[in-house]
Enzyme design. Sequence first.
Site, mmCIF file in Angstrom:
data_model
loop_
_atom_site.group_PDB
_atom_site.id
_atom_site.type_symbol
_atom_site.label_atom_id
_atom_site.label_comp_id
_atom_site.label_asym_id
_atom_site.label_seq_id
_atom_site.Cartn_x
_atom_site.Cartn_y
_atom_site.Cartn_z
ATOM 1 N N HIS A 66 10.288 -76.012 97.807
ATOM 2 C CA HIS A 66 10.194 -76.273 99.249
ATOM 3 C C HIS A 66 10.835 -77.610 99.605
ATOM 4 C CE1 HIS A 66 6.906 -77.211 96.636
ATOM 5 N NE2 HIS A 66 6.965 -78.379 97.194
ATOM 6 N N CYS A 67 11.319 -78.343 98.596
ATOM 7 C CA CYS A 67 11.892 -79.666 98.902
ATOM 8 C C CYS A 67 13.397 -79.667 98.680
ATOM 9 C CB CYS A 67 11.296 -80.731 97.988
ATOM 10 S SG CYS A 67 9.549 -80.843 98.029
ATOM 11 N N ILE A 68 13.785 -79.431 97.417
ATOM 12 C CA ILE A 68 15.172 -79.709 97.034
ATOM 13 C C ILE A 68 16.192 -78.864 97.786
ATOM 14 C CG2 ILE A 68 16.745 -79.965 95.094
ATOM 15 C CD1 ILE A 68 14.299 -81.901 95.173
#
Length: 438
Positions: free
Chosen positions: A273-275
């Site tokens: 969900h970040c990178i």
Amino acid sequence: MIKEELMQLIQQRRANVAVIGLGYVGLPLALTFAKAGFYVVGVDSDEEKVEKLNNNESYITDVSNAELRKHVDSGRFRATTDYSVLAEIDAISISVPTPLRKTGDPDMSFIALASQQIAPYLHRGMVIVLESSTYPGTTRELVLSNLTENSDLKVGEDFFLAFSPERVDPGRKDYTTYNTPKVVGGITKNCTEVAAAWYGQALETIVPVSTSEVAEMTKLLENTFRMINISMINEMAIMCDRMDIDVWEVVDAAATKPFGFMKFTPGPGLGGHCIPVDPMYLSWKMKTLNYTARFIDLASQIDSNMSRYVVGKIQDTLNRFKKPLKGSTILLMGIAYKPDINDLRESPALDIIHLLLDKGAIVGYHDPFIPELHAAGLNMASETELVAAVEKADMVAIITNHSKVDYKMIYEKAQLIFDARNALKDIAPAEDIKVVKL
Ligand code: SAJ
């Protein structure tokens, strides 16, 4: 005087705290403030989550029920869906989602809603910190304007507003919310000072920076750095494959360089969900400034192509053994987006399953962390008779290398193996033709 009074409340840990958004960032943060001695109200729109928390039931792997119960029983933590509690709150942390829309544009609705829901309760002597990863300028342009739309309170004098990027890595034990250095940047110098003082009461190391934009951009640099390096190593894998060079051996050899190199390993694509998400916020922002963030766009293209590349390798390998992909049984090992967690968000395995099904393959999976798959239009269950499933499959494809899997058994029983993670590194001899690596 307002700043000094608030600073005193903070120093004496008498400031009432609220955390808005009780996910993998907000819940650990709320309990870290509670542990430091603050009274904390967790606010979330999901009634089910709120009920679970008040019944000492944690849905976040990094927070145990026992840890939660300690703070609920002490009265230092409670959860609610009712925003009116903010009227009694002095310090608010916002950790709501910042996903991408289907169009690839930022979805700012969660941050917009949270700031609009805080606005009626904004009062003198309040500090607000946004944690959600977002494009530079969000805190000043979106949050501040929503907070003060119907208010004459002055930021930096009457209330204080800052950004502090989350650095939570779910499942990690060595670095926690408490001991991971925390960057804090305010709309004004006073804002930075108050927010840093508040966070400094609960976290081990605070890194004050001059503005909220610097803090917002810090997070984007951290995750853009990762995204670009992961896509670079994936392209290296493709180039090595063209020259029949073992990219894994190349990476390990390069990693012996004691300086000026940082090891990244190839894989089936970028999950989480970040990178894959945060850098697209920067790319979008730059487009509004008529600039093309070429590295990010190129990395995104390479990463989103990796699942197709993996399916191509699977098809070619079956072909070499005179097996058409159509009608072949492919068993995916590991579908979470990275090893030893149960998170499927943006997992490349989902794309790989769809691509294999589109080509007529019979697809099964085994993932010890994901007993059932109901996502991306897929409804499947993890194979429970693993040995039989491995023997039956025309090919086992190792997509995510969870550590608690019997790779020796897989190597011995499988007819063919595609290894996207070099999971068989210490098991399969390099010359064994039944194992093909990324
Ligand atoms: N990946 C590779 N090769 C690598 C590293 C990662 O293919 O060398 C893949 C993973 O399989 C995964 C994706 O990239 O699908 C992202 O992996 P990640 O290790 O970056 O894991 P995340 O998404 O959980 O990233 C988080 C981030 N933490 C925050 O944003 C607060 C990241 O900044 C951390 O550095 C990372 O955890 C970490 O170090 O584990």
